[in-house]
Design an enzyme around this catalytic site. Structure first.
Site, PDB file in Angstrom:
ATOM      1  N   HIS A  18       0.850  -1.198   0.000  1.00 40.29           N
ATOM      2  CA  HIS A  18       0.000   0.000   0.000  1.00 40.29           C
ATOM      3  C   HIS A  18       0.882   1.243   0.000  1.00 40.29           C
ATOM      4  O   HIS A  18       1.274   1.747   1.047  1.00 40.29           O
ATOM      5  CB  HIS A  18      -0.919  -0.025   1.241  1.00 40.29           C
ATOM      6  CG  HIS A  18      -1.971   1.038   1.252  1.00 40.29           C
ATOM      7  ND1 HIS A  18      -3.276   0.793   1.633  1.00 40.29           N
ATOM      8  CD2 HIS A  18      -1.931   2.358   0.938  1.00 40.29           C
ATOM      9  CE1 HIS A  18      -3.980   1.912   1.550  1.00 40.29           C
ATOM     10  NE2 HIS A  18      -3.183   2.889   1.143  1.00 40.29           N
ATOM     11  N   ASN A  22       2.643   9.403  -5.418  1.00 34.07           N
ATOM     12  CA  ASN A  22       2.957  10.810  -5.126  1.00 34.07           C
ATOM     13  C   ASN A  22       3.017  11.129  -3.636  1.00 34.07           C
ATOM     14  O   ASN A  22       3.501  12.194  -3.251  1.00 34.07           O
ATOM     15  CB  ASN A  22       1.974  11.738  -5.853  1.00 34.07           C
ATOM     16  CG  ASN A  22       2.256  11.758  -7.343  1.00 34.07           C
ATOM     17  OD1 ASN A  22       3.314  12.179  -7.781  1.00 34.07           O
ATOM     18  ND2 ASN A  22       1.316  11.242  -8.141  1.00 34.07           N
ATOM     19  N   SER A 100      -1.162   4.557  -8.170  1.00 30.55           N
ATOM     20  CA  SER A 100      -1.206   5.987  -8.480  1.00 30.55           C
ATOM     21  C   SER A 100      -2.434   6.315  -9.316  1.00 30.55           C
ATOM     22  O   SER A 100      -2.904   5.486 -10.091  1.00 30.55           O
ATOM     23  CB  SER A 100       0.065   6.419  -9.222  1.00 30.55           C
ATOM     24  OG  SER A 100       0.159   7.827  -9.237  1.00 30.55           O
ATOM     25  N   THR A 101      -2.910   7.539  -9.159  1.00 28.87           N
ATOM     26  CA  THR A 101      -4.105   8.008  -9.858  1.00 28.87           C
ATOM     27  C   THR A 101      -3.700   8.728 -11.138  1.00 28.87           C
ATOM     28  O   THR A 101      -3.033   9.762 -11.069  1.00 28.87           O
ATOM     29  CB  THR A 101      -4.848   9.053  -8.975  1.00 28.87           C
ATOM     30  OG1 THR A 101      -4.711   8.705  -7.604  1.00 28.87           O
ATOM     31  CG2 THR A 101      -6.299   9.161  -9.361  1.00 28.87           C
ATOM     32  N   ASP A 142      -9.651   7.948  -7.862  1.00 29.93           N
ATOM     33  CA  ASP A 142      -9.883   8.954  -6.816  1.00 29.93           C
ATOM     34  C   ASP A 142     -11.392   9.106  -6.691  1.00 29.93           C
ATOM     35  O   ASP A 142     -12.061   9.547  -7.633  1.00 29.93           O
ATOM     36  CB  ASP A 142      -9.215  10.278  -7.210  1.00 29.93           C
ATOM     37  CG  ASP A 142      -9.342  11.322  -6.106  1.00 29.93           C
ATOM     38  OD1 ASP A 142     -10.255  11.199  -5.251  1.00 29.93           O
ATOM     39  OD2 ASP A 142      -8.543  12.272  -6.106  1.00 29.93           O
ATOM     40  N   GLY A 175      -8.592   8.310  -2.218  1.00 30.90           N
ATOM     41  CA  GLY A 175      -9.073   9.686  -2.241  1.00 30.90           C
ATOM     42  C   GLY A 175      -9.768  10.026  -0.930  1.00 30.90           C
ATOM     43  O   GLY A 175      -9.973   9.147  -0.085  1.00 30.90           O
ATOM     44  N   HIS A 202      -9.741   1.284  -0.175  1.00 22.60           N
ATOM     45  CA  HIS A 202      -9.719   1.987   1.111  1.00 22.60           C
ATOM     46  C   HIS A 202     -11.124   1.835   1.696  1.00 22.60           C
ATOM     47  O   HIS A 202     -12.104   2.222   1.041  1.00 22.60           O
ATOM     48  CB  HIS A 202      -9.409   3.469   0.924  1.00 22.60           C
ATOM     49  CG  HIS A 202      -7.971   3.757   0.635  1.00 22.60           C
ATOM     50  ND1 HIS A 202      -7.328   3.295  -0.479  1.00 22.60           N
ATOM     51  CD2 HIS A 202      -7.044   4.468   1.342  1.00 22.60           C
ATOM     52  CE1 HIS A 202      -6.059   3.711  -0.442  1.00 22.60           C
ATOM     53  NE2 HIS A 202      -5.861   4.421   0.647  1.00 22.60           N
ATOM     54  N   GLU A 205     -11.984   4.243   6.486  1.00 23.74           N
ATOM     55  CA  GLU A 205     -10.818   5.032   6.940  1.00 23.74           C
ATOM     56  C   GLU A 205     -11.275   6.099   7.931  1.00 23.74           C
ATOM     57  O   GLU A 205     -10.509   6.560   8.768  1.00 23.74           O
ATOM     58  CB  GLU A 205     -10.139   5.679   5.721  1.00 23.74           C
ATOM     59  CG  GLU A 205      -8.784   6.276   6.021  1.00 23.74           C
ATOM     60  CD  GLU A 205      -8.094   6.894   4.788  1.00 23.74           C
ATOM     61  OE1 GLU A 205      -8.649   6.814   3.678  1.00 23.74           O
ATOM     62  OE2 GLU A 205      -7.001   7.456   4.973  1.00 23.74           O
ATOM     63  N   ASP A 287       1.669   3.559   3.237  1.00 23.91           N
ATOM     64  CA  ASP A 287       0.665   4.480   2.697  1.00 23.91           C
ATOM     65  C   ASP A 287       1.352   5.588   1.878  1.00 23.91           C
ATOM     66  O   ASP A 287       1.297   5.581   0.667  1.00 23.91           O
ATOM     67  CB  ASP A 287      -0.183   5.092   3.822  1.00 23.91           C
ATOM     68  CG  ASP A 287      -1.581   5.503   3.355  1.00 23.91           C
ATOM     69  OD1 ASP A 287      -1.948   5.163   2.219  1.00 23.91           O
ATOM     70  OD2 ASP A 287      -2.309   6.142   4.138  1.00 23.91           O
TER      71      ASP A 287
HETATM   72  C1  LIG Z   1      -3.803   9.293   4.041  1.00 22.38           C
HETATM   73  N1  LIG Z   1      -4.796   8.402   3.566  1.00 22.38           N
HETATM   74  C2  LIG Z   1      -5.254   8.334   2.277  1.00 22.38           C
HETATM   75  N2  LIG Z   1      -6.552   8.039   2.095  1.00 22.38           N
HETATM   76  C3  LIG Z   1      -7.099   8.022   0.870  1.00 22.38           C
HETATM   77  N3  LIG Z   1      -6.418   8.297  -0.241  1.00 22.38           N
HETATM   78  C4  LIG Z   1      -5.116   8.595  -0.121  1.00 22.38           C
HETATM   79  C5  LIG Z   1      -4.462   8.609   1.136  1.00 22.38           C
HETATM   80  N4  LIG Z   1      -3.175   8.901   0.925  1.00 22.38           N
HETATM   81  C6  LIG Z   1      -3.031   9.076  -0.415  1.00 22.38           C
HETATM   82  N5  LIG Z   1      -4.207   8.919  -1.042  1.00 22.38           N
HETATM   83  C7  LIG Z   1      -4.508   9.069  -2.481  1.00 22.38           C
HETATM   84  O1  LIG Z   1      -3.282   9.058  -3.210  1.00 22.38           O
HETATM   85  C8  LIG Z   1      -3.113  10.280  -3.933  1.00 22.38           C
HETATM   86  C9  LIG Z   1      -1.641  10.647  -4.007  1.00 22.38           C
HETATM   87  O2  LIG Z   1      -0.945   9.702  -4.799  1.00 22.38           O
HETATM   88  P1  LIG Z   1      -1.099   9.555  -6.393  1.00 22.38           P
HETATM   89  O3  LIG Z   1      -1.220  10.936  -6.964  1.00 22.38           O
HETATM   90  O4  LIG Z   1      -2.337   8.743  -6.642  1.00 22.38           O
HETATM   91  O5  LIG Z   1       0.139   8.869  -6.806  1.00 22.38           O
HETATM   92  C10 LIG Z   1      -3.969  11.280  -3.160  1.00 22.38           C
HETATM   93  O6  LIG Z   1      -4.327  12.378  -3.962  1.00 22.38           O
HETATM   94  C11 LIG Z   1      -5.167  10.422  -2.755  1.00 22.38           C
HETATM   95  O7  LIG Z   1      -6.080  10.285  -3.824  1.00 22.38           O
HETATM   96 ZN   LIG Z   2      -3.842   4.861   1.184  1.00 28.64          ZN
END
Ligand SMILES: CNc1ncnc2c1ncn2[C@@H]1O[C@H](COP(=O)(O)O)[C@@H](O)[C@H]1O
Ligand SMILES: [Zn+2]
Length: 348
Positions: A18, A22, A100-101, A142, A175, A202, A205, A287
């Site tokens: 997980h 980014n 990744s999104t 997302d 997201g 997810h 959460e 995460d």
């Molecule tokens: C802290 N808990 C969390 N809960 C939910 N979504 C999360 C997250 N942490 C990250 N993301 C998801 O991952 C994106 C960034 O990586 P990428 O641009 O996709 O690589 C965030 O914009 C969110 O959509």
């Molecule tokens: Zn996550």
């Protein structure tokens, strides 16, 4: 200074399941990006939550907005993905599922297809450079972007599952959990499942997602991210716990993320304790190792010191994660052999 205990946790072969690309960008890479884009006027403190600091989950999502501004070209995405993979490898991760999104063209100048291709190219280059790590990719939805984008993302993920030589193995739903409802995304997730994509969702959460979790568990997902509020002690329910247990859906648990994002009050209150004592498959994950300033070796060390795990128990935990991965059977078998061959070096 690295202590013998630090060394044990770094050398321990690990599986990371997980990790949001980014959110996983290290301080060093971030500094590089910041210096390349001075006009954005972004400081290091805006992209990571350091030791002892906490933010609300909402503030964490603001951090991603800042990071996305810094990582917005093909060159950035390739560089960041290669750096992140290299850092996981240096931390002793032997198998990584990165997620990744794909972002809109308006944000990156790339199509979503090109975005995914760029991450796959980074994975390919790391393999060519003989990095000691196997990497697979989960395309992320997302939830903020609604059902149509979710369906488009599923189609994109399906195309890549068929054309990426097995690199794309599944789909992530992530997201801001306070935005949107899983009910609207169910058709897209169902389609993904039917075409053979693995689902890492997810779930629960935040406390308000009981009904959504009930619904999404009917799919069922192949793994659950966080699941912080599934059990009755924190307002979840016995029925949710029973469903997760009956279907034996592994949990991806991210201690520091939950403590720093304030959905869990302290490490000792983390739901790892609840699920681990049930004997349920739990996989420790980071995460967002960049945003939360952590590493997978540190998460293992924290879980062990907080919950009193012996080195043998820690070993069993890291090995069990192989079975929870979306790797094909032959790769799982290879990883088990790798663990067996490394064991004598770890337990000297
Ligand atoms: C802290 N808990 C969390 N809960 C939910 N979504 C999360 C997250 N942490 C990250 N993301 C998801 O991952 C994106 C960034 O990586 P990428 O641009 O996709 O690589 C965030 O914009 C969110 O959509
Ligand atoms: Zn996550």
């Amino acid at each position: 200074m690295e202590t013998p205990a630090d060394l044990f946790y770094r050398q321990l072969p690990k599986v990371e399941l997980h990790a949001h690309l980014n959110g996983s960008v290290s301080v060093a890479t971030m500094e590089n990006l910041i210096s390349r884009k001075p006009h954005l006027n972004i400081q290091q403190s805006m992209t990571a939550i350091h030791k002892g600091q906490r933010r609300t989950l909402d503030e964490c999502f603001q951090v991603f907005k800042v990071i996305h501004q810094l990582i917005d070209t093909e060159e950035d995405i390739l560089m960041v993905a290669k750096a992140v993979i290299g850092e996981f490898a240096a931390d002793g991760v032997k198998y990584l599922e990165l997620r990744s999104t794909p972002r809109d063209e308006a944000h990156t100048g790339l199509t979503k297809r090109k975005y995914v291709e760029t991450v796959i190219e980074a994975i390919r280059q790391c393999k060519q450079e003989d990095l000691d790590i196997e990497v697979r990719f989960l395309v992320a939805i997302d939830r903020r972007n609604g059902p149509e984008v979710a369906m488009e993302t599923v189609k994109l993920a399906e195309d890549f599952m068929l054309s990426s030589d097995g690199v794309v193995v599944g789909l992530d739903l992530s997201g801001d959990p306070t935005v949107g409802h899983g009910r609207d995304l169910l058709p897209a997730l169902q389609k993904a499942k039917n075409c053979g994509l693995k689902l890492a969702l997810h779930l629960s959460e935040v406390p308000s997602q009981k009904e959504e979790s009930e619904l999404l568990l009917t799919l069922p997902p192949d793994r659950i991210g966080h699941g912080t509020f599934l059990h009755p002690e924190v307002g979840g329910s016995k029925s949710l716990v029973d469903k997760v247990r009956e279907r034996n859906v592994p949990l991806e648990l991210c201690l520091t993320s939950n403590v720093k994002g304030q959905t869990v009050a302290s490490y000792d209150k983390h739901h790892f304790g609840y699920w681990y004592q049930l004997g349920h498959p739990c996989v420790l994950c980071t995460d967002d190792k960049g945003v939360f300033s952590t590493e997978l070796s540190q998460e293992y060390q924290l879980a062990a010191s907080t919950f009193g795990l012996s080195q043998e128990a820690v070993w069993a935990l890291s090995q069990q994660a192989i079975g929870c991965s979306f790797a094909p059977d032959h790769l799982k078998e290879q990883l088990h052999q790798r663990w067996a061959s490394l064991r004598p070096h770890i337990f000297q």
